[in-house]
Design a protein around this motif. Structure first.
Motif, mmCIF file in Angstrom:
data_model
loop_
_atom_site.group_PDB
_atom_site.id
_atom_site.type_symbol
_atom_site.label_atom_id
_atom_site.label_comp_id
_atom_site.label_asym_id
_atom_site.label_seq_id
_atom_site.Cartn_x
_atom_site.Cartn_y
_atom_site.Cartn_z
ATOM 1 N N LEU A 5 0.833 -1.192 0.000
ATOM 2 C CA LEU A 5 0.000 0.000 0.000
ATOM 3 C C LEU A 5 0.876 1.254 0.000
ATOM 4 O O LEU A 5 2.056 1.205 0.341
ATOM 5 C CB LEU A 5 -0.912 0.004 1.221
ATOM 6 N N ALA A 6 0.282 2.369 -0.359
ATOM 7 C CA ALA A 6 1.012 3.636 -0.431
ATOM 8 C C ALA A 6 1.609 4.033 0.919
ATOM 9 O O ALA A 6 2.641 4.689 0.963
ATOM 10 C CB ALA A 6 0.107 4.743 -0.955
ATOM 11 N N ASP A 7 0.978 3.613 2.023
ATOM 12 C CA ASP A 7 1.500 3.980 3.349
ATOM 13 C C ASP A 7 2.657 3.077 3.789
ATOM 14 O O ASP A 7 3.165 3.205 4.896
ATOM 15 C CB ASP A 7 0.389 3.986 4.400
ATOM 16 N N GLY A 8 3.051 2.128 2.925
ATOM 17 C CA GLY A 8 4.171 1.240 3.226
ATOM 18 C C GLY A 8 3.765 -0.071 3.861
ATOM 19 O O GLY A 8 4.574 -0.989 3.970
ATOM 20 N N SER A 9 2.523 -0.188 4.305
ATOM 21 C CA SER A 9 2.074 -1.447 4.897
ATOM 22 C C SER A 9 1.840 -2.483 3.782
ATOM 23 O O SER A 9 1.773 -2.142 2.610
ATOM 24 C CB SER A 9 0.813 -1.242 5.742
ATOM 25 N N MET A 10 1.715 -3.733 4.195
ATOM 26 C CA MET A 10 1.566 -4.833 3.241
ATOM 27 C C MET A 10 0.321 -5.645 3.565
ATOM 28 O O MET A 10 -0.061 -5.781 4.722
ATOM 29 C CB MET A 10 2.778 -5.772 3.313
ATOM 30 N N TRP A 11 -0.273 -6.180 2.502
ATOM 31 C CA TRP A 11 -1.334 -7.172 2.630
ATOM 32 C C TRP A 11 -0.809 -8.479 2.055
ATOM 33 O O TRP A 11 -0.050 -8.481 1.075
ATOM 34 C CB TRP A 11 -2.560 -6.799 1.805
ATOM 35 N N HIS A 12 -1.248 -9.585 2.616
ATOM 36 C CA HIS A 12 -0.994 -10.904 2.048
ATOM 37 C C HIS A 12 -2.367 -11.568 1.904
ATOM 38 O O HIS A 12 -3.105 -11.689 2.885
ATOM 39 C CB HIS A 12 -0.088 -11.740 2.956
ATOM 40 N N VAL A 13 -2.704 -11.945 0.669
ATOM 41 C CA VAL A 13 -4.018 -12.543 0.410
ATOM 42 C C VAL A 13 -3.828 -13.866 -0.325
ATOM 43 O O VAL A 13 -3.114 -13.931 -1.320
ATOM 44 C CB VAL A 13 -4.907 -11.605 -0.444
ATOM 45 N N ASP B 182 -11.295 0.814 -2.020
ATOM 46 C CA ASP B 182 -12.415 1.698 -1.700
ATOM 47 C C ASP B 182 -11.944 3.145 -1.541
ATOM 48 O O ASP B 182 -12.684 4.075 -1.824
ATOM 49 C CB ASP B 182 -13.128 1.241 -0.424
ATOM 50 N N SER B 183 -10.689 3.338 -1.116
ATOM 51 C CA SER B 183 -10.120 4.678 -0.931
ATOM 52 C C SER B 183 -9.746 5.337 -2.252
ATOM 53 O O SER B 183 -9.423 6.516 -2.292
ATOM 54 C CB SER B 183 -8.861 4.595 -0.059
ATOM 55 N N GLY B 184 -9.750 4.550 -3.352
ATOM 56 C CA GLY B 184 -9.342 5.066 -4.654
ATOM 57 C C GLY B 184 -7.908 4.712 -5.010
ATOM 58 O O GLY B 184 -7.496 4.864 -6.165
ATOM 59 N N GLU B 185 -7.151 4.257 -4.035
ATOM 60 C CA GLU B 185 -5.755 3.874 -4.294
ATOM 61 C C GLU B 185 -5.709 2.644 -5.197
ATOM 62 O O GLU B 185 -6.474 1.692 -5.001
ATOM 63 C CB GLU B 185 -5.053 3.572 -2.976
ATOM 64 N N ILE B 186 -4.805 2.651 -6.163
ATOM 65 C CA ILE B 186 -4.589 1.504 -7.042
ATOM 66 C C ILE B 186 -3.428 0.685 -6.480
ATOM 67 O O ILE B 186 -2.359 1.239 -6.212
ATOM 68 C CB ILE B 186 -4.255 1.952 -8.484
ATOM 69 N N VAL B 187 -3.650 -0.616 -6.298
ATOM 70 C CA VAL B 187 -2.606 -1.508 -5.804
ATOM 71 C C VAL B 187 -2.404 -2.649 -6.798
ATOM 72 O O VAL B 187 -3.311 -3.024 -7.515
ATOM 73 C CB VAL B 187 -2.937 -2.057 -4.399
#
Length: 122
Positions: free
Chosen positions: A48-56, A111-116
């Motif tokens: 994510l733009a804030d530097g955090s990560m998701w694992h799905v 949902d925030s509009g950010e593209i990942v």
């Protein structure tokens, strides 16, 4: 002085890139079958733009597991629709998000509009 000016001139470009809310140029809307094929049985790391990560992790039966580097985790159901990935977790409410593909790369609009970008975990 010249160094400060150069940094100030580059700063707006860096911020604009990090806050980009548009899909990459020439990205196409994938069919539900294409999305299903791209995600099923695979795990992805998403920065994510804030530097955090998701694992799905998307399994073959329509279930997913979600973990955030911030400590949040969830499990639920997912499905592909033309141009969308829809999911409902035990904690995350039902949501459908637009996706686009460019080559073999899959992008999701949060949902925030950010593209990942989905990066397959190895």
């Amino acid at each position: 002085m010249k160094t400060r000016l150069a940094i100030l001139l580059l700063l707006p470009t860096t911020i604009a890139f990090a806050q980009s809310s548009g899909f990459p140029a020439d990205a196409t809307t994938p069919s539900a079958a294409d999305i299903q094929q791209h995600l099923t049985g695979k795990a992805f790391d998403i920065k994510l733009a804030d530097g955090s990560m998701w694992h799905v992790q998307y399994d073959n039966s329509g279930d997913y597991d979600f973990k955030s580097s911030k400590g949040f985790a969830d499990h639920g159901d997912w499905q592909a629709q033309d141009g969308k990935v829809c999911s409902k977790g035990s904690k995350i409410p039902y949501s459908c998000n637009d996706v686009r593909m460019k080559g073999n790369d899959l992008y999701l609009k949060r949902d925030s509009g950010e593209i990942v970008e989905f990066v397959e975990a190895r």
